[in-house]
Design a protein around this motif. Structure first.
Motif, PDB file in Angstrom:
ATOM      1  N   LEU A  36       0.723  -1.167  -8.488  1.00 20.86           N
ATOM      2  CA  LEU A  36      -0.686  -1.076  -7.541  1.00 20.86           C
ATOM      3  C   LEU A  36       0.147  -3.238  -7.858  1.00 20.86           C
ATOM      4  O   LEU A  36      -0.045  -3.947  -6.628  1.00 20.86           O
ATOM      5  CB  LEU A  36      -1.878  -1.380  -7.982  1.00 20.86           C
ATOM      6  CG  LEU A  36      -2.265  -1.127  -7.286  1.00 20.86           C
ATOM      7  CD1 LEU A  36      -2.870  -1.023  -5.728  1.00 20.86           C
ATOM      8  CD2 LEU A  36      -4.029  -1.524  -7.470  1.00 20.86           C
ATOM      9  N   HIS A  37      -0.087  -3.821  -8.608  1.00 22.56           N
ATOM     10  CA  HIS A  37       0.434  -5.216  -8.974  1.00 22.56           C
ATOM     11  C   HIS A  37       1.576  -5.467  -7.896  1.00 22.56           C
ATOM     12  O   HIS A  37       1.585  -6.359  -7.246  1.00 22.56           O
ATOM     13  CB  HIS A  37       0.795  -5.828 -10.288  1.00 22.56           C
ATOM     14  CG  HIS A  37       0.465  -6.698 -10.338  1.00 22.56           C
ATOM     15  ND1 HIS A  37      -0.237  -8.272 -10.069  1.00 22.56           N
ATOM     16  CD2 HIS A  37       2.286  -7.651 -10.683  1.00 22.56           C
ATOM     17  CE1 HIS A  37       0.506  -8.947 -10.576  1.00 22.56           C
ATOM     18  NE2 HIS A  37       1.471  -8.993 -10.355  1.00 22.56           N
ATOM     19  N   ARG A  38       2.755  -4.843  -7.999  1.00 23.68           N
ATOM     20  CA  ARG A  38       3.999  -5.121  -7.629  1.00 23.68           C
ATOM     21  C   ARG A  38       3.183  -4.929  -6.146  1.00 23.68           C
ATOM     22  O   ARG A  38       3.885  -5.473  -4.609  1.00 23.68           O
ATOM     23  CB  ARG A  38       4.806  -3.739  -8.093  1.00 23.68           C
ATOM     24  CG  ARG A  38       6.456  -5.137  -7.511  1.00 23.68           C
ATOM     25  CD  ARG A  38       7.373  -3.168  -7.317  1.00 23.68           C
ATOM     26  NE  ARG A  38       7.869  -3.597  -9.029  1.00 23.68           N
ATOM     27  CZ  ARG A  38       8.610  -3.067  -9.847  1.00 23.68           C
ATOM     28  NH1 ARG A  38       9.112  -1.558  -9.218  1.00 23.68           N
ATOM     29  NH2 ARG A  38       8.788  -3.079 -10.516  1.00 23.68           N
ATOM     30  N   LEU A  39       2.535  -4.246  -6.203  1.00 25.05           N
ATOM     31  CA  LEU A  39       2.473  -3.003  -3.857  1.00 25.05           C
ATOM     32  C   LEU A  39       1.681  -4.891  -3.486  1.00 25.05           C
ATOM     33  O   LEU A  39       2.063  -5.450  -2.625  1.00 25.05           O
ATOM     34  CB  LEU A  39       1.923  -2.379  -3.734  1.00 25.05           C
ATOM     35  CG  LEU A  39       0.978  -2.195  -2.711  1.00 25.05           C
ATOM     36  CD1 LEU A  39       2.402  -2.059  -1.223  1.00 25.05           C
ATOM     37  CD2 LEU A  39       0.209  -0.574  -2.686  1.00 25.05           C
ATOM     38  N   GLU A  40       0.904  -5.136  -4.498  1.00 24.41           N
ATOM     39  CA  GLU A  40      -0.096  -6.029  -3.991  1.00 24.41           C
ATOM     40  C   GLU A  40       0.546  -7.552  -3.561  1.00 24.41           C
ATOM     41  O   GLU A  40       0.682  -8.496  -2.718  1.00 24.41           O
ATOM     42  CB  GLU A  40      -1.338  -6.600  -5.052  1.00 24.41           C
ATOM     43  CG  GLU A  40      -2.165  -5.670  -4.562  1.00 24.41           C
ATOM     44  CD  GLU A  40      -3.828  -5.621  -6.505  1.00 24.41           C
ATOM     45  OE1 GLU A  40      -3.176  -6.111  -6.714  1.00 24.41           O
ATOM     46  OE2 GLU A  40      -4.516  -4.523  -5.693  1.00 24.41           O
TER      47      GLU A  40
END
Length: 86
Positions: A36-40
Motif C-alpha cells: 500500500l505504501h508503494r502504491l500511495e
C-alpha cells in the motif's frame, strides 16, 4: 486484461492464476496492505507529473507517451531524446 474488472478480487485472482502466480501470496499481500505504501507513493508521484492514464512513459529529453502507441511513436521520442543530448 481483456476489459476485465481488475478491481474485482475474483477477477484478479483468476488473472494471477493464469499468469502462474501464487494466488494465496497475492491475497495475503492485498489483505495485509504490504504494498500500500508503494502504491500511495507512486500515485502521489503520478499526480505531481500530471499522469492521467496508464501506461504513461517519460523519456528524458524526448517527452512523454501516453496510452498504447505504435512503435514509431517510441522511435520518434527516442530520436528526439538523442538529438537533445548533443
Amino acid at each position: 486484461t481483456d476489459l476485465k474488472d481488475i478491481g474485482n478480487r475474483d477477477v484478479l485472482r483468476d488473472i494471477a492464476a493464469e499468469a502462474g502466480l501464487d494466488v494465496e501470496a497475492m491475497d495475503e499481500a492485498l489483505d495485509s496492505g504490504q504494498y500500500l505504501h508503494r502504491l500511495e507513493e507512486t500515485t502521489r508521484m503520478a499526480r505531481q507529473n500530471w499522469v492521467r492514464a496508464a501506461p504513461t512513459f517519460f523519456i528524458e529529453g524526448g517527452g512523454s507517451i501516453t496510452g498504447a502507441q505504435p512503435m514509431e511513436t517510441f522511435r520518434a521520442a527516442f530520436e528526439k531524446a538523442m538529438q537533445n543530448r548533443d
